[in-house]
Design a protein around this motif. Structure first.
Motif, PDB file in Angstrom:
ATOM      1  N   CYS A 294       0.881  -1.168   0.000  1.00  0.00           N
ATOM      2  CA  CYS A 294       0.000   0.000   0.000  1.00  0.00           C
ATOM      3  C   CYS A 294       0.919   1.219   0.000  1.00  0.00           C
ATOM      4  CB  CYS A 294      -0.901  -0.004   1.226  1.00  0.00           C
ATOM      5  SG  CYS A 294      -1.986   1.429   1.370  1.00  0.00           S
TER       6      CYS A 294
ATOM      7  N   ASP B  53      -2.490  10.772  -1.734  1.00  0.00           N
ATOM      8  CA  ASP B  53      -3.259   9.814  -2.532  1.00  0.00           C
ATOM      9  C   ASP B  53      -2.930   8.389  -2.099  1.00  0.00           C
ATOM     10  OD1 ASP B  53      -4.232  11.937  -3.955  1.00  0.00           O
ATOM     11  OD2 ASP B  53      -3.143  11.487  -5.811  1.00  0.00           O
ATOM     12  N   LEU B  54      -3.904   7.516  -2.234  1.00  0.00           N
ATOM     13  CA  LEU B  54      -3.631   6.083  -2.127  1.00  0.00           C
ATOM     14  C   LEU B  54      -3.148   5.665  -3.510  1.00  0.00           C
ATOM     15  CD1 LEU B  54      -3.669   3.458  -0.563  1.00  0.00           C
ATOM     16  CD2 LEU B  54      -6.094   3.222  -1.069  1.00  0.00           C
TER      17      LEU B  54
ATOM     18  N   SER C  40      -8.436   8.556  -2.877  1.00  0.00           N
ATOM     19  CA  SER C  40      -8.214   7.377  -3.707  1.00  0.00           C
ATOM     20  C   SER C  40      -9.034   7.462  -4.987  1.00  0.00           C
ATOM     21  CB  SER C  40      -8.587   6.103  -2.942  1.00  0.00           C
ATOM     22  OG  SER C  40      -8.186   4.964  -3.666  1.00  0.00           O
TER      23      SER C  40
ATOM     24  N   GLY D  67     -14.298   1.089  -7.406  1.00  0.00           N
ATOM     25  CA  GLY D  67     -13.925   1.391  -6.029  1.00  0.00           C
ATOM     26  C   GLY D  67     -14.798   0.722  -4.987  1.00  0.00           C
TER      27      GLY D  67
ATOM     28  N   TYR E 145     -13.358   0.571  -1.482  1.00  0.00           N
ATOM     29  CA  TYR E 145     -13.396   1.819  -0.734  1.00  0.00           C
ATOM     30  C   TYR E 145     -14.778   2.046  -0.127  1.00  0.00           C
ATOM     31  CZ  TYR E 145      -9.405   2.306  -3.886  1.00  0.00           C
ATOM     32  OH  TYR E 145      -8.262   2.081  -4.597  1.00  0.00           O
TER      33      TYR E 145
ATOM     34  N   SER F  98     -15.577   4.861   3.131  1.00  0.00           N
ATOM     35  CA  SER F  98     -15.091   6.123   2.586  1.00  0.00           C
ATOM     36  C   SER F  98     -16.248   7.003   2.147  1.00  0.00           C
ATOM     37  CB  SER F  98     -14.187   5.844   1.380  1.00  0.00           C
ATOM     38  OG  SER F  98     -14.959   5.255   0.343  1.00  0.00           O
TER      39      SER F  98
END
Length: 290
Positions: free
Chosen positions: A76, A101-102, A139, A160, A163, A168
């Motif tokens: 990650c 940012d991811l 992200s 996503g 997420y 999120s």
């Protein structure tokens, strides 16, 4: 339920595992790793993009390996935001340095279905410990299904879903753009193109990537803009319109959660599994503003 399977990677090819499978926490550990020596080689070997963004912190997922030695099974990477404007726009924070940012999340295909949440949750805690000035994580989900000229699906496209399951906030899409694609369907980053055109530091590495993909090397004294244009004329590079990535934010502190009130809070997008090309977002939800 947003997803019934989890996307994995090995040798830059996508694979899937049932989301119901689980990893044994006793066999895994998460820790900060060296970006250059550990994270970058792993990401370049397995992530579909084959590249590592400018990293602010890299975290690794380790498991028990042969002879009692640990082995890296996932990474990650928290990276510098794509631009300073993205932080106030997407996270509601005025200072660009207070978000990241991811940039990369890649796990091998033999890691259990809950491996992402296991890694990311612990990576967030390490990020707060190691980089306390970072209050929020942004992200992006690339929603375009990418297919090479040989018919190989380079990237299945995703919206996503991971997420969403992690709580999120979905804030919408990034701006539409035009991608320049290699024959295998892999896009060339706008930053790499900028380095080549402007003769900036790092252009040699970007040019080498294109040559490895089948481009002819620039001729002695050849203008780099002309070289890229010639690669397009030869059909090695092709243009395709991209509708913009889905954007999610993870506020890590109370201050970040308060700042996030300034940005949209939209319904999570869902994937259209019947889609064989282009935007894989389920259209009814897209029509409601997601």
């Amino acid at each position: 339920m947003h997803t019934t399977r989890s996307q994995r990677w090995r040798d830059r090819r996508a694979r899937y595992v049932p989301a119901a499978t689980e990893i044994d926490p006793r066999c895994f550990a998460v820790d900060v790793i060296d970006t250059r020596r550990q994270a970058t080689p792993f990401v370049e070997a397995h992530h579909y993009a084959g590249s590592m963004p400018v990293c602010r912190l890299a975290v690794g997922l380790f498991r028990n390996g042969a002879s009692g030695r640990s082995e890296l099974a996932g990474v990650c990477a928290f990276s510098v935001p794509i631009n300073n404007a993205s932080v106030p726009k997407n996270a509601g924070l005025a200072d660009p340095l207070t978000a990241c940012d991811l940039g990369r999340l890649v796990l091998l295909d033999d890691v259990g279905g809950n491996g992402e949440s296991f890694l990311v949750a612990r990576a967030f805690r390490l990020l707060r410990r190691e980089r306390p000035g970072i209050l929020s994580v942004i992200s992006y989900a690339d929603l375009v299904r990418r297919v090479g000229t040989d018919g190989h699906v380079f990237l299945p496209g995703h919206v996503g879903q991971l997420y969403a399951t992690m709580g999120s906030r979905y804030v919408g899409r990034s701006s539409a753009r035009t991608d320049l694609l290699l024959p295998d369907g892999r896009p060339i980053s706008s930053r790499a193109l900028s380095k080549i055109r402007g003769g900036e530091t790092g252009q040699r590495y970007a040019i080498e990537q294109l040559v490895q993909a089948g481009a002819r090397p620039p001729r002695f004294g050849e203008d780099r803009v002309d070289w890229l244009a010639d690669l397009e004329r030869s059909s090695l590079l092709r243009r395709r319109r991209h509708p913009g990535n889905h954007i999610y934010i993870f506020p890590l502190t109370r201050a970040a959660r308060l700042a996030a009130r300034k940005v949209p809070d939209l319904p999570y997008p869902r994937i259209d599994r019947a889609c064989l090309a282009g935007d894989v977002t389920e259209l009814p939800l897209l029509a409601r503003g997601a």
